[in-house]
Design an enzyme around this catalytic site. Structure first.
Site, PDB file in Angstrom:
ATOM      1  N   LEU A 188       0.758  -1.272  -0.194  1.00  0.00           N
ATOM      2  CA  LEU A 188      -0.585  -0.247   0.200  1.00  0.00           C
ATOM      3  C   LEU A 188       0.789   0.977  -0.090  1.00  0.00           C
ATOM      4  O   LEU A 188       2.158   1.166   0.412  1.00  0.00           O
ATOM      5  CB  LEU A 188      -1.051   0.351   1.103  1.00  0.00           C
ATOM      6  CG  LEU A 188      -1.620  -1.034   1.180  1.00  0.00           C
ATOM      7  CD1 LEU A 188      -2.363  -0.632   2.889  1.00  0.00           C
ATOM      8  CD2 LEU A 188      -3.033  -0.955   0.583  1.00  0.00           C
ATOM      9  N   ASP A 189       0.533   2.220  -0.968  1.00  0.00           N
ATOM     10  CA  ASP A 189       1.424   3.145  -0.491  1.00  0.00           C
ATOM     11  C   ASP A 189       1.376   4.221   0.505  1.00  0.00           C
ATOM     12  O   ASP A 189       0.573   3.495   1.330  1.00  0.00           O
ATOM     13  CB  ASP A 189       0.455   4.576  -1.584  1.00  0.00           C
ATOM     14  CG  ASP A 189       0.650   3.990  -3.224  1.00  0.00           C
ATOM     15  OD1 ASP A 189       1.237   3.915  -2.981  1.00  0.00           O
ATOM     16  OD2 ASP A 189      -0.320   4.838  -3.928  1.00  0.00           O
ATOM     17  N   LYS A 190       2.488   4.821   1.291  1.00  0.00           N
ATOM     18  CA  LYS A 190       2.813   5.256   2.519  1.00  0.00           C
ATOM     19  C   LYS A 190       1.706   6.047   3.187  1.00  0.00           C
ATOM     20  O   LYS A 190       1.405   5.728   4.311  1.00  0.00           O
ATOM     21  CB  LYS A 190       3.645   6.122   1.988  1.00  0.00           C
ATOM     22  CG  LYS A 190       4.570   6.886   3.800  1.00  0.00           C
ATOM     23  CD  LYS A 190       5.348   8.413   3.134  1.00  0.00           C
ATOM     24  CE  LYS A 190       5.281   8.743   4.724  1.00  0.00           C
ATOM     25  NZ  LYS A 190       6.195  10.320   4.580  1.00  0.00           N
TER      26      LYS A 190
ATOM     27  N   THR B 173      -1.683   5.505   2.342  1.00  0.00           N
ATOM     28  CA  THR B 173      -2.824   4.601   1.978  1.00  0.00           C
ATOM     29  C   THR B 173      -3.269   3.482   3.342  1.00  0.00           C
ATOM     30  O   THR B 173      -2.006   3.276   4.016  1.00  0.00           O
ATOM     31  CB  THR B 173      -2.721   4.046   0.873  1.00  0.00           C
ATOM     32  OG1 THR B 173      -2.794   4.689  -0.260  1.00  0.00           O
ATOM     33  CG2 THR B 173      -3.707   2.992   0.551  1.00  0.00           C
TER      34      THR B 173
ATOM     35  N   ARG C 243      -5.550   5.749  -8.171  1.00  0.00           N
ATOM     36  CA  ARG C 243      -5.351   6.942  -7.690  1.00  0.00           C
ATOM     37  C   ARG C 243      -5.288   7.738  -9.477  1.00  0.00           C
ATOM     38  O   ARG C 243      -5.814   8.427  -9.857  1.00  0.00           O
ATOM     39  CB  ARG C 243      -3.400   7.237  -7.381  1.00  0.00           C
ATOM     40  CG  ARG C 243      -4.350   7.122  -5.788  1.00  0.00           C
ATOM     41  CD  ARG C 243      -2.365   6.738  -4.989  1.00  0.00           C
ATOM     42  NE  ARG C 243      -2.097   8.552  -4.654  1.00  0.00           N
ATOM     43  CZ  ARG C 243      -1.159   8.553  -4.510  1.00  0.00           C
ATOM     44  NH1 ARG C 243      -0.353   7.506  -4.328  1.00  0.00           N
ATOM     45  NH2 ARG C 243       0.391  10.211  -4.272  1.00  0.00           N
TER      46      ARG C 243
END
Length: 339
Positions: free
Chosen positions: A155-157, A159, A255
């Site tokens: 997961l993105d930082k 998210t 995104r």
């Protein structure tokens, strides 16, 4: 796996006093595997390990045929004895760090956690410490023997939400295969700019941005296949609360796709462009939207087949407080335009 292949024999998984994990397994190549390459037969017999790992062990002589070193391309006749005597080397030089984890589920094979905002998943340039990987090694030191400490997806930082971690090589191989087969269920909730008329699907390849290399972009001439399904939970005067389901798992996929169709996520500094103030919003809500610290994206649901039991399991994670607060502000300030 071929049903005629017999179960493994004399399986032993142990660690010596130095902490090096050893694998000692034996199996007999069935007649039904006659004509297969050695690495193909080994992949079926020792399914806990990846094909590339087994090929490396064949080349190093840690996986032998009838007691002798062989080549990956050697053809099997059936009846050969395969012996695996290998050491699982540490997969990196990362250090354990005592970082709190919100663990939703854990057993001997997998760990499911609810990742908070701001936690980087894997060490990289500029983030060598303080990551989820460092925290996992502190929680379960044996993960040093599993690729990327068991991390099979990211997961993105900024998210939040659910992630699964493999605690063994067998679980790692199985989960990677499930992700490649697209059988893992991953659903997200997000707040997007603009009022959607309904749900739909985005099918647009994603690749590295041609000019900004830290970003991704929809690519009409290359990139990797990317498919996102979305539906409306609630509409507001200028925003939409949505539920999304990933069919593929590309970097920044949700995104990029939401920006591509004109509904970028609230707070997405990389893909939403300049902050635009819709007409009719009061100052308090404008400030709330302007100062929202991250992309409004949360991994809300995760479902998979357990690598050991074969049982389908599913978990849900409630929306984090910052998204709950924003939705409350939208309802209070605007009222839902549509349900």
């Amino acid at each position: 796996m071929n049903e005629n292949i017999p179960p493994l024999e004399d399986i032993e998984d142990l660690a010596d006093e130095s902490g090096v994990k050893k694998v000692e397994e034996s199996a007999t190549v069935p007649v039904t595997a006659s004509g297969q390459r050695l690495d193909q037969a080994a992949a079926e017999l020792f399914s806990s390990y990846s094909r590339s790992k087994l090929q490396a062990w064949i080349k190093s002589g840690e996986l032998t045929v009838n007691g002798s070193k062989a080549k990956t391309r050697d053809k099997m006749l059936g009846g050969e004895q395969l012996d695996l005597n290998a050491e699982l080397q540490e997969q990196g030089s990362w250090k354990p760090e005592a970082i709190d984890l919100d663990i939703v589920y854990e057993d001997e094979a997998i760990l499911v956690l609810n990742k908070p905002m701001g936690l980087v998943v894997h060490p990289a340039a500029g983030n060598h410490t303080g990551t989820l990987l460092n925290a996992l090694l502190h929680h379960s030191p044996d993960l040093i023997h599993v690729p990327r400490a068991g991390i099979v997806h990211r997961l993105d930082k900024d998210t939040t939400g659910l992630m699964v971690v493999a605690k063994t090589l067998e679980a790692h191989t199985d989960l990677v295969a499930q992700l490649q087969e697209r059988s893992v269920s991953r659903e997200y909730e997000a707040i997007s700019q603009g009022v959607m008329t309904g749900g739909g699907m985005v099918e647009a390849n994603i690749g590295r941005h041609p000019k900004q290399r830290t970003k991704m972009a929809v690519s009409n001439f290359g990139g990797k296949e990317a498919i996102t399904h979305y539906r409306v939970i609630q509409r507001f005067d200028a925003y939409t609360h949505i539920r999304l389901k990933l069919e593929t798992g590309r970097t920044h996929q949700i995104r990029v796709h939401m920006s591509h169709i004109g509904y970028p996520l609230v707070g997405d500094s990389a893909y939403a462009g300049r902050f635009k103030i819709p007409k009719g919003l009061d100052k308090a809500l404008i400030e709330k939207l302007r100062s929202f610290p991250r992309q409004a994206l949360h991994a809300a649901q995760l479902g998979l087949i357990h690598p050991i039991s074969g049982e389908y399991m599913e978990w849900e994670a409630d929306l984090p407080e910052d998204m709950v607060d924003l939705l409350r502000e939208l309802k209070d300030a605007q009222g839902p335009a549509y349900i």
